[in-house]
Design a protein around this motif. Structure first.
Motif, PDB file in Angstrom:
ATOM      1  N   VAL A  18       0.785  -1.301   0.056  1.00 47.84           N
ATOM      2  CA  VAL A  18       0.030  -0.095  -0.052  1.00 47.84           C
ATOM      3  C   VAL A  18       0.843   1.267   0.100  1.00 47.84           C
ATOM      4  CG1 VAL A  18      -1.458   1.276   1.446  1.00 47.84           C
ATOM      5  CG2 VAL A  18      -1.583  -1.065   1.252  1.00 47.84           C
ATOM      6  N   TYR A  19       0.777   2.032  -0.802  1.00 48.51           N
ATOM      7  CA  TYR A  19       1.549   3.451  -1.088  1.00 48.51           C
ATOM      8  C   TYR A  19       0.558   4.588  -0.923  1.00 48.51           C
ATOM      9  CZ  TYR A  19       4.554   6.808  -2.958  1.00 48.51           C
ATOM     10  OH  TYR A  19       5.698   7.913  -3.187  1.00 48.51           O
ATOM     11  N   TRP A  20       0.783   5.357  -0.149  1.00 48.82           N
ATOM     12  CA  TRP A  20       0.097   6.906  -0.010  1.00 48.82           C
ATOM     13  C   TRP A  20       0.978   7.727  -0.659  1.00 48.82           C
ATOM     14  CZ3 TRP A  20      -4.801   7.048   2.283  1.00 48.82           C
ATOM     15  CH2 TRP A  20      -5.052   5.780   3.165  1.00 48.82           C
ATOM     16  N   GLN A  21       0.212   8.649  -1.499  1.00 44.39           N
ATOM     17  CA  GLN A  21       0.881   9.757  -2.326  1.00 44.39           C
ATOM     18  C   GLN A  21       0.271  10.981  -1.238  1.00 44.39           C
ATOM     19  OE1 GLN A  21       0.307   9.487  -6.620  1.00 44.39           O
ATOM     20  NE2 GLN A  21      -1.317   7.976  -5.836  1.00 44.39           N
ATOM     21  N   THR A  22       1.565  11.829  -1.193  1.00 51.59           N
ATOM     22  CA  THR A  22       1.367  13.032  -0.091  1.00 51.59           C
ATOM     23  C   THR A  22       1.238  14.294  -0.700  1.00 51.59           C
ATOM     24  OG1 THR A  22       2.310  11.336   1.579  1.00 51.59           O
ATOM     25  CG2 THR A  22       1.895  13.887   2.045  1.00 51.59           C
ATOM     26  N   LEU A  23       0.404  15.311  -0.414  1.00 48.10           N
ATOM     27  CA  LEU A  23       0.606  16.699  -0.780  1.00 48.10           C
ATOM     28  C   LEU A  23       0.360  17.638   0.672  1.00 48.10           C
ATOM     29  CD1 LEU A  23       0.955  18.501  -3.164  1.00 48.10           C
ATOM     30  CD2 LEU A  23      -1.402  18.672  -3.274  1.00 48.10           C
ATOM     31  N   THR A  24       1.594  18.430   0.818  1.00 49.95           N
ATOM     32  CA  THR A  24       1.268  19.158   1.998  1.00 49.95           C
ATOM     33  C   THR A  24       0.782  20.648   1.623  1.00 49.95           C
ATOM     34  OG1 THR A  24       3.175  18.065   2.980  1.00 49.95           O
ATOM     35  CG2 THR A  24       2.690  20.253   3.919  1.00 49.95           C
TER      36      THR A  24
END
Length: 176
Positions: A18-24
């Motif tokens: 499972v890979y979560w893509q992130t944006l701050t």
């Protein structure tokens, strides 16, 4: 053979990861109380998506996780709802205008995207690893069996004495 098994396990494990893509998304203090926005860009100045409150932690049926900081919020995406593309995070102004805070490109599934390239590298290597392992195993087995068949030193000496040269020399003596 063990290396082949390891490669296969890693390949299968990569498909299941499972890979979560992130944006701050950094915001100014004046925007702290506004609704948060997550949307997919449809043109250079427009996007379509959803809004959520600053207290929300799970959004879009669990596909988004939101973590609130002091002057930022971070959106982690498991699977983009509207397919891959450029997504914005922002806040919804009082006149229903989206103030874009950050943007990023999100894949429909990062693991699938990475695997689509990696498999073309790994899959041709699997037969090579199998052949190499098989050749090494056979070579080692032949080497071990050849050592087991080699005669001991005493056997080599007795074979040398049985040479025809020595046998003939003993029989050529004449008795008087």
């Amino acid at each position: 053979m063990r290396s082949l098994n390891l490669i296969m396990l890693l390949a299968v494990g990569a498909c299941e990861a499972v890979y979560w893509q992130t944006l701050t998304c950094p915001y100014e203090r004046e925007h702290e109380s506004l609704l948060r926005v997550w949307c997919r860009q449809s043109s250079t100045d427009c996007c379509h998506g959803l809004t959520f409150s600053q207290s929300a932690h799970i959004v879009d049926g669990g596909k988004l996780k939101v973590t609130q900081g002091s002057d930022t919020f971070t959106v982690e995406v498991l699977e983009p709802s509207h397919g891959e593309g450029v997504y914005w995070c922002g806040v919804l102004d009082k006149n229903d205008t989206i103030i874009k805070l950050a943007e990023g490109y999100f894949h429909s599934s990062s693991v699938a995207y990475i695997w689509s390239f990696t498999r073309w590298i790994l899959l041709p290597l699997l037969p090579l690893v199998t052949i190499f392992t098989n050749v090494c195993t056979r070579t080692t087995t032949k080497h071990i069996s050849k050592k087991a068949e080699e005669p001991f030193e005493d056997a080599a000496v007795s074979r040398a004495l049985e040479d025809s040269e020595y046998v003939n020399a003993a029989s050529s003596c004449e008795l008087e």
